[in-house]
Design a protein around this motif. Structure first.
Motif, PDB file in Angstrom:
ATOM      1  N   ALA A  71       0.822  -1.399  -0.235  1.00 47.53           N
ATOM      2  CA  ALA A  71       0.085  -0.148  -0.058  1.00 47.53           C
ATOM      3  C   ALA A  71       0.879   1.168  -0.249  1.00 47.53           C
ATOM      4  O   ALA A  71       0.493   2.352  -0.629  1.00 47.53           O
ATOM      5  N   VAL A  72       1.969   1.340   0.656  1.00 41.09           N
ATOM      6  CA  VAL A  72       3.039   2.328   0.718  1.00 41.09           C
ATOM      7  C   VAL A  72       3.529   2.455  -0.570  1.00 41.09           C
ATOM      8  O   VAL A  72       3.459   3.810  -1.079  1.00 41.09           O
ATOM      9  N   VAL A  73       4.020   1.631  -1.413  1.00 44.80           N
ATOM     10  CA  VAL A  73       4.539   1.583  -2.611  1.00 44.80           C
ATOM     11  C   VAL A  73       3.324   2.099  -3.573  1.00 44.80           C
ATOM     12  O   VAL A  73       3.694   2.935  -4.532  1.00 44.80           O
ATOM     13  N   SER A  74       2.314   1.711  -3.514  1.00 45.46           N
ATOM     14  CA  SER A  74       1.042   1.997  -4.307  1.00 45.46           C
ATOM     15  C   SER A  74       0.740   3.498  -3.992  1.00 45.46           C
ATOM     16  O   SER A  74       0.908   4.369  -5.219  1.00 45.46           O
ATOM     17  N   LEU A  75       0.908   4.010  -2.994  1.00 46.95           N
ATOM     18  CA  LEU A  75       0.816   5.756  -2.788  1.00 46.95           C
ATOM     19  C   LEU A  75       1.816   6.309  -3.194  1.00 46.95           C
ATOM     20  O   LEU A  75       1.620   7.308  -3.975  1.00 46.95           O
ATOM     21  N   THR A  76       3.323   5.979  -3.104  1.00 47.07           N
ATOM     22  CA  THR A  76       4.089   6.639  -3.550  1.00 47.07           C
ATOM     23  C   THR A  76       4.322   6.553  -5.383  1.00 47.07           C
ATOM     24  O   THR A  76       4.464   7.821  -5.708  1.00 47.07           O
ATOM     25  N   LEU A  77       3.767   5.663  -5.743  1.00 47.43           N
ATOM     26  CA  LEU A  77       3.556   5.493  -7.280  1.00 47.43           C
ATOM     27  C   LEU A  77       2.610   6.396  -7.700  1.00 47.43           C
ATOM     28  O   LEU A  77       2.775   7.256  -8.637  1.00 47.43           O
ATOM     29  N   LEU A  78       1.292   6.754  -6.760  1.00 50.79           N
ATOM     30  CA  LEU A  78       0.345   7.497  -7.397  1.00 50.79           C
ATOM     31  C   LEU A  78       0.749   8.906  -7.322  1.00 50.79           C
ATOM     32  O   LEU A  78       0.690   9.907  -8.164  1.00 50.79           O
ATOM     33  N   LEU A  79       1.522   9.175  -6.149  1.00 52.17           N
ATOM     34  CA  LEU A  79       1.953  10.677  -5.948  1.00 52.17           C
ATOM     35  C   LEU A  79       2.824  10.945  -6.856  1.00 52.17           C
ATOM     36  O   LEU A  79       3.148  12.315  -7.236  1.00 52.17           O
ATOM     37  N   PHE A  80       4.119  10.093  -7.183  1.00 49.63           N
ATOM     38  CA  PHE A  80       4.898  10.466  -8.093  1.00 49.63           C
ATOM     39  C   PHE A  80       4.442  10.582  -9.444  1.00 49.63           C
ATOM     40  O   PHE A  80       4.839  11.702 -10.052  1.00 49.63           O
ATOM     41  N   SER A  81       3.419   9.921  -9.882  1.00 51.08           N
ATOM     42  CA  SER A  81       2.775  10.279 -11.141  1.00 51.08           C
ATOM     43  C   SER A  81       2.181  11.574 -11.228  1.00 51.08           C
ATOM     44  O   SER A  81       2.342  12.134 -12.201  1.00 51.08           O
ATOM     45  N   VAL A  82       1.422  11.853 -10.239  1.00 49.22           N
ATOM     46  CA  VAL A  82       0.827  13.021 -10.076  1.00 49.22           C
ATOM     47  C   VAL A  82       1.954  14.408 -10.134  1.00 49.22           C
ATOM     48  O   VAL A  82       1.651  15.277 -11.001  1.00 49.22           O
ATOM     49  N   GLY A  83       2.962  14.151  -9.337  1.00 44.63           N
ATOM     50  CA  GLY A  83       4.039  15.267  -9.378  1.00 44.63           C
ATOM     51  C   GLY A  83       4.599  15.372 -10.987  1.00 44.63           C
ATOM     52  O   GLY A  83       4.822  16.329 -11.467  1.00 44.63           O
ATOM     53  N   VAL A  84       5.031  14.064 -11.398  1.00 40.94           N
ATOM     54  CA  VAL A  84       5.639  14.023 -12.692  1.00 40.94           C
ATOM     55  C   VAL A  84       4.644  14.610 -13.737  1.00 40.94           C
ATOM     56  O   VAL A  84       5.285  15.672 -14.656  1.00 40.94           O
TER      57      VAL A  84
END
Length: 528
Positions: free
Chosen positions: A498-511
């Motif tokens: 779940a943590v990795v999923s969250l970071t993938l989502l946030l990283f995608s939004v930021g990029v």
């Protein structure tokens, strides 16, 4: 007569060679003989083919029918958070599938948020209902975004004329807006259908058994579990034939019509409005927001847990993140350059009334939609292992496969704008003597800022979230974030996943936000 750029033809030839080499390497594993009869006459494969068409047709129909009123509502209305919603629209199609499925299950699953509230869903999340939900979640927002892009190209003079003639909303839609939408629908429909037809991760996660198996899943089972390379290759060819036939059919009926010159519409001051239309548009905006945002919110809520600090301090996480960024950056740059080269050549062919050759060249660029990424990766592995150590060169293989997977998004995002630029400015450029690199830099690149930013962002995020290529070539020393997430899920480390999923989502939004800012120097609120 315009000269046809050779670079696009060279890129197309390389793509064909790349894909054919992978497929041929699979076909060489065994004689075709008796297996062909087993595939074409076996009742299971016939059912798999029927279900693949059935779910893809339903998914495409639902996505397109709902995308039209959503795009019109977003075109007519300005509201707080509109730009953020549109960015999420573009991201849903290329979000890591496991992340999106995790969010959908958290909302609509048997132990999801709606179930805890006592709300009974009219469909089961595992089976056809879940597959349709996932496909609509991925494709409805992106389809709306592409239709909105077409509507934004309507010249302001046409809006003034509609107001002067006293047209109603329905009349304006029929005579002005539908003309733009109709031109884009075959291209969007073809893209959405092929994405649904070749869908793998969503069907595997939400299929619910043999009754919900597609050709893509059958290919995976034949190659991964049975190691029946011959059957997998034959199924891949069958899939290519079906999707290629549909693609040519759609392009045959797609009419590329010239567009009117004039200033692009930038405000809705000519809109004859009323409370009924405001309510109608508001309902569609709310419904699509309820489809897109709750699963993403649940990914955020689930990711904030007691494993957050420990995951973010592990070297494996940061190594996977760095690998993902490097692969995605190289793959997206390669895809954008290749897509532009192909489209410049196909545009020159269209201007010479060689539409068949232009369609064929663009089909080559989208061939990955009809060729499973898993099949290409497996074929390349079997082909290259005869001469080199595949795992020592896995990085470049993964980059090329991801670039090929992103190429259709570049072509679909840039094909119409690039053709319209030629229709609007070719005589002006000819009178000024602008051609070649000078014209590309001064005209095309300036006019394509927004769609090029969109294409680059989508390519980058698609490569960031891809699992098909890295799953075959990845190992402990070479893995991306999606592979790391898959390994965590496989070992039932759900909180860490779940943590990795969250970071993938946030990283995608930021990029996505950063890339659009870098490409669009001027703030264009309606083009976001």
């Amino acid at each position: 007569m315009n000269k046809i750029p050779k670079l696009g033809l060279i890129v197309g030839a390389f793509v064909v060679l790349f894909v054919l080499s992978a497929v041929v390497s699979l076909l060489r594993q065994a004689p075709l003989g008796h297996t062909s009869d087993a595939i074409w006459h076996d009742s299971y494969y016939l059912y798999v083919t029927w279900f693949s068409f059935y779910q893809a047709c339903l998914s495409t129909a639902i996505s397109l029918v709902l995308a039209i009123p959503v795009a019109l509502a977003l075109y007519r209305r300005q509201f707080w958070g509109r730009n953020v919603l549109l960015k999420l629209f573009s991201m849903t199609l290329v979000l890591p599938v496991l992340v999106a499925v995790f969010g959908l299950l958290a909302i609509y699953g048997r132990s999801g948020w709606l179930t805890e509230l006592g709300i009974t869903m009219p469909f089961q999340i595992y089976g056809l209902g879940g597959i349709l939900l996932a496909h609509v979640f991925f494709n409805l927002p992106y389809s709306s975004r592409l239709i909105l892009q077409s509507l934004q190209e309507i010249p302001e003079d046409q809006h003034k004329l509609c107001a002067h003639l006293g047209m109603s909303h329905w009349q304006k839609f029929r005579w002005v807006e539908w003309h733009r939408i109709r031109q884009q629908l075959p291209h969007i429909g073809g893209l959405v259908f092929m994405l649904c037809f070749t869908s793998f991760a969503a069907v595997m996660a939400l299929g619910g058994g043999p009754k919900s198996t597609t050709i893509e899943l059958a290919i995976y089972q034949a190659i991964k579990y049975d190691f029946d390379l011959q059957t997998g290759a034959l199924l891949a060819i069958w899939q290519m034939i079906l999707c290629s036939s549909l693609y040519f059919l759609l392009h045959y009926f797609a009419r590329l019509e010239p567009v009117a010159n004039g200033a692009i519409h930038s405000s809705m001051q000519w809109l004859r409005d009323g409370w009924r239309m405001k309510v109608w548009d508001g309902v569609w905006i709310v419904l699509v927001a309820l489809l897109v945002m709750p699963p993403l919110v649940m990914v955020v809520v689930s990711g904030i847990n007691d494993q957050l600090f420990s995951v973010l301090t592990t070297s494996a996480y940061w190594q996977a993140l760095g690998t993902s960024v490097r692969v995605a950056l190289l793959a997206s740059i390669t895809a954008c350059i290749s897509g532009l080269a192909i489209l410049l050549s196909s545009r020159a062919l269209r201007l010479q009334a060689k539409n068949g050759q232009a369609n064929g060249l663009e089909l080559i660029g989208t061939i990955i939609l009809v060729t499973p990424g898993l099949v290409i990766s497996t074929g390349l592995f079997l082909l290259l292992r005869q001469w080199i150590d595949v795992f020592s060169h896995a990085y470049w293989v993964v980059v090329l496969v991801n670039a090929l997977m992103a190429l259709p998004y570049v072509i679909k995002s840039l094909s119409q704008p690039l053709l319209h630029i030629e229709q609007q400015y070719r005589f002006l450029c000819a009178s000024l003597g602008m051609k070649g690199w000078q014209r590309l830099r001064m005209v095309e690149m300036k006019a394509l800022k927004v769609p090029l930013a969109q294409a680059f962002s989508l390519s980058f995020l698609l490569s960031m979230g891809d699992l098909s290529a890295i799953a075959l070539f990845g190992n402990e020393d070479f893995r991306t974030l999606p592979l790391y997430l898959y390994q965590l899920l496989g070992s039932y480390q759900m909180k860490a996943a779940a943590v990795v999923s969250l970071t993938l989502l946030l990283f995608s939004v930021g990029v996505f936000y950063l890339v659009e800012k870098l490409f669009t120097w001027k703030k264009r609120s309606r083009a976001c």
